[in-house]
Design an enzyme around this catalytic site. Structure first.
Site, mmCIF file in Angstrom:
data_model
loop_
_atom_site.group_PDB
_atom_site.id
_atom_site.type_symbol
_atom_site.label_atom_id
_atom_site.label_comp_id
_atom_site.label_asym_id
_atom_site.label_seq_id
_atom_site.Cartn_x
_atom_site.Cartn_y
_atom_site.Cartn_z
ATOM 1 N N MET A 168 0.840 -1.182 0.000
ATOM 2 C CA MET A 168 0.000 0.000 0.000
ATOM 3 C C MET A 168 0.873 1.228 0.000
ATOM 4 S SD MET A 168 -2.380 1.491 2.902
ATOM 5 C CE MET A 168 -0.884 2.317 3.366
ATOM 6 N N SER A 177 -1.251 8.810 -3.892
ATOM 7 C CA SER A 177 -1.708 8.452 -5.236
ATOM 8 C C SER A 177 -2.139 9.667 -6.044
ATOM 9 C CB SER A 177 -2.874 7.465 -5.160
ATOM 10 O OG SER A 177 -2.451 6.199 -4.780
ATOM 11 N N SER A 204 -7.249 7.158 -0.954
ATOM 12 C CA SER A 204 -6.199 6.895 -1.932
ATOM 13 C C SER A 204 -5.088 6.073 -1.301
ATOM 14 C CB SER A 204 -5.600 8.213 -2.433
ATOM 15 O OG SER A 204 -4.761 8.784 -1.441
ATOM 16 N N ASP A 205 -4.388 5.291 -2.120
ATOM 17 C CA ASP A 205 -3.124 4.762 -1.650
ATOM 18 C C ASP A 205 -2.204 5.960 -1.419
ATOM 19 O OD1 ASP A 205 -1.068 3.088 -0.942
ATOM 20 O OD2 ASP A 205 -1.355 1.719 -2.624
ATOM 21 N N CYS A 206 -1.163 5.760 -0.632
ATOM 22 C CA CYS A 206 -0.446 6.923 -0.104
ATOM 23 C C CYS A 206 0.253 7.735 -1.186
ATOM 24 C CB CYS A 206 0.523 6.478 0.971
ATOM 25 S SG CYS A 206 -0.383 5.991 2.453
#
Length: 768
Positions: free
Chosen positions: A1, A293, A289-291
């Protein structure tokens, strides 16, 4: 992630530097004491009314500072700052900045990495682990050491054996991955008020949405990768686990991924977010969001011309929360330029605040709430640690047992050579996205409970770059009654941002295994720790290595679990949740190809057991036992009638003209067929057996060669019988997806397979 554990620290420091106000003094929890007089603190009001009251009290700058994972506190309203990012993939983890260990809670129970837990094929176990993890998470929240929003589980398909994060997933089959997601999420979220099931114990998150399964392979990374996915593959492989996670698991969150899908970043695609997740699947929660993103699709993918455009398109597409500072930095300016409205921002905050209120985070002191009495005494409890041991035992897979070489009998095996770079493993056993375990039992420690162990590493780490430690290992094998070699991989070989380029054991490991097996005085047992499959054909075909065991990354109690199985204290029953391919597989298709189906014209063999046409080292579902099971079909229908609505046009002069009918044109919602399978344990030991039910539809529809429609793990004493009933949802389980992404039900003969047994069921259309 996250890009890495280091990036977790980086983003936290970046947000703290950009917004120093987040460390303002304030209460440790919202709505306590005098601050509890606001309407948004009134538990008698509906949650939507409370959320609306809170949002209307916020200024625009305050709103934008709440769109990121490190959300700013609101001292004037008695709302503390909150860190959304915590992890609980297979135990409470300190990877995210929202969780830390220390003081009364130095660690938490570390269960096996997901791929091994999935190998148990035990749905109730998956939920039980989720319940244990959420209890420890709530306890840590009450101690001020964690949040309540956990970005787990990972429900991506393990599409390619080289993927470094495949270890985090439940495997390659959409049905299994979806079932795991639903049960683990149910365990985590466990509504804490029976009178109000809308309440949550913790909030889970289905990630990484969608078609995300490449990190860094031969110069292609996830931050730049555009996954070209057909409508057919998207709908019958990549999307179903997420749908199950949201619809059946009722997950409170979904995380969009870094990659693009067909040219559009997933975090900027309204069709994927608003239409599908929130509309079609009815998400009751938030999308995160993924970190970084959003920053990635602006800075790295250059999807928008300005940062304000990126912020606006993300929010308007359905993103509610940004892991990273991007939305807090650019949303205000985007609004001033008219690119996004305050109503859009309010909708995002509505979704996040609603989840927090479902968690009880605006209900005052948590000590007065359900689970409020949980604390440090409820972390690393004996039952939780026993469950971690049991999960490892249930997942471990016996790959080979030539001439019943296993189990080793302590009465005959008094001295054991324990060899290999993972033989004294501790940290390696817990895989990635883990926390600080309650303690470790390494393999050599576990083995010493049964026999005298002579330990020799044989290699300098799993990379095994030299052969200089071979001689002591060989001598140990020559002077022992048996040899146990604990080999395989670790996070230096497969991990986030680290995909493999081959399927072989690293360095000189294979040479060490061959040298030791030639010299060993007694039987050689090869134990493999890994997340992904390994081509060990050389050992499979070598009778001087009569026993092979796959132990995944077995968690804190992994060494004891391995020893219990090797010495017969526990009868293995795990099955492989992914195909083990030969090395030649990786030469035939790049990781960047997302196609599931084979293409003979290009020498492309297809992916996963559902479509792969080549040879295997070990197939999906493989796994042996120390006892013997037989199966028989006790009861099954031969024909099922499928009622139609008026849209189909499948009857012409009372003759059926359709080879397949769209599921949306049927009236078979709730139509089930039942299979009853008798299972007998005719061997000498009590044991567990996994019954798999596969279906092969009529050919000619681009369908899988077979697909799993049901599985169940059952425990049987020696010389006993038990019946397993499978209720097959006709429209869901027997449908296929056509090239346009439409679900269709093939008409005609569907072939069911249970072990070596087959049974044909004819689907016939019926006028209503």
């Amino acid at each position: 992630m996250a890009k890495s554990i280091l990036l977790a620290t980086f983003f936290s420091l970046l947000i703290a530097t950009t917004f120093p106000a987040i460390v303002e003094p304030g209460p440790s929890f919202a709505c306590d004491g005098q601050m509890g007089s606001f309407p948004f603190c009134d538990r008698s009001l509906p949650i939507n009314a409370r959320v609306s009251d809170l949002i209307r009290r916020l200024t625009l700058p305050e709103k934008t500072r709440l769109l990121v994972n490190n959300a700013e506190g609101l001292a004037r309203l008695g709302v503390p700052h909150y860190e959304w990012w915590s992890e609980a993939l297979h135990g409470v983890s300190n990877v995210g900045p929202g969780t830390r260990f220390g003081g009364n809670v130095p660690g938490a129970t570390s269960f096996p990495q997901v791929i091994l837990t999935a190998a148990s094929f035990n749905s109730s176990l998956w939920e039980e682990i989720g319940q244990a993890v959420s209890t420890e998470a709530r306890a840590m929240y009450n101690e001020g050491l964690a949040g309540l929003t956990f970005w787990s589980p990972n429900v991506n398909i393990f599409r390619d054996p080289r993927w470094g994060r495949g270890q985090e997933t439940p495997g390659e089959d959409p049905t299994v991955v979806g079932r795991y997601a639903g049960r683990y999420v149910r365990g985590l979220q466990n509504a804490f008020d029976a009178k109000d099931p809308n309440r949550l114990k913790v909030a889970a998150c289905c990630k990484h949405y969608t078609a995300y399964d490449l990190d860094n392979w031969k110069g292609v990374d996830r931050f730049h990768f555009d996954a070209k996915v057909s409508k057919q593959d998207l709908e019958d492989t990549y999307q179903p686990p997420f749908e199950t996670c949201v619809v059946e698991g009722r997950a409170a969150s979904v995380m969009c991924s870094y990659n693009q899908v067909n040219g559009i970043p997933t975090c900027a695609d309204p069709n994927l977010l608003t239409k599908t997740i929130r509309g079609d699947w009815g998400l009751n929660g938030y999308i995160v969001s993924d970190c970084d993103s959003v920053g990635v699709f602006y800075d790295s993918q250059h999807y928008t011309a300005t940062p304000e455009d990126a912020a606006a398109i993300a929010i308007k597409s359905g993103l509610d929360l940004d892991c990273g500072p991007f939305l807090a930095e650019h949303t205000g300016e985007a609004m001033r330029k008219g690119k996004v409205s305050e109503r859009d921002i309010d909708q995002a905050l509505t979704n996040t605040f609603t989840v927090q209120m479902r968690l009880g985070m605006f209900d005052g002191n948590p000590a007065a709430q359900p689970f409020g009495q949980l604390g440090h005494k409820d972390v690393c409890t004996p039952p939780h640690q026993q469950l971690a041991l049991e999960a490892a035992r249930q997942g471990i897979v016996l790959l080979k047992n030539h001439r019943a070489a296993l189990p080793l009998l302590p009465a005959r095996v008094r001295t054991v050579a324990v060899i290999g770079p993972n033989a004294d493993a501790t940290f390696t056993m817990i895989g990635n996205y883990a926390g600080v375990p309650c303690g470790y039992t390494s393999p050599v420690q576990g083995i010493r409970r049964y026999a005298k162990a002579i330990y020799q590493p044989g290699c300098r780490g799993v990379a095994c770059p030299t052969t200089d430690l071979f001689r002591p290992a060989i001598e140990a094998a020559q002077n022992s009654d048996a040899t146990i070699m604990v080999m395989g991989l670790d996070q230096s070989i497969e991990a986030e941002l680290r995909d493999r380029e081959d399927l072989l054991l690293p360095g000189h490991q294979q040479e060490l295994i061959q040298s030791v097996s030639m010299a060993s005085r007694g039987p050689v047992v090869l134990v493999l720790m890994s997340g992904g499959p390994i081509d060990v054909s050389f050992a499979k075909d070598n009778n001087r290595v009569p026993g092979i065991i796959w132990a995944g990354y077995p968690g804190q109690a992994g060494g004891q679990a391995i020893a219990d199985i090797v010495f017969g204290q526990y009868n293995p029953g795990g099955k492989l949740p992914m195909t083990w391919y030969p090395q030649e597989y990786v030469t035939k298709l790049p990781m960047t190809s997302m196609n599931m189906r084979p293409d003979p014209s290009k020498g492309y063999p297809g992916r996963t057991y559902r479509f792969y046409t080549g040879n295997t080292v070990y197939p999906f579902g493989h796994g042996s036992s120390y006892t013997k099971f037989t199966e028989s079909i006790a009861q099954a229908p031969s024909m099922v009638s499928v009622p139609l609505d008026g849209k189909h046009g499948c009857f012409r002069n009372d003759t059926v003209s359709c080879q397949a009918v769209r599921v949306s044109h049927t009236r078979c919602s709730g139509l089930f067929m039942s299979l009853h399978i008798d299972v007998n344990n005719i061997g000498p030991m009590d044991g567990s057996h996994v019954v798999f039910v596969y279906s092969t539809p009529p050919q000619g529809h681009g369908a899988p060669s077979k697909q799993l429609v049901g599985f169940r793990r059952i425990h049987l004493p020696s010389n006993s019988q038990q019946q397993a009933r499978f209720d097959i949802d006709v429209c869901r389980d027997l449908s296929i997806v056509d090239q346009f992404g439409l679900k269709k039900l093939p008409i005609g003969s569907h072939l069911f397979q249970v072990g070596e047994l087959t049974h044909s069921v004819s689907l016939q259309l019926m006028k209503v």
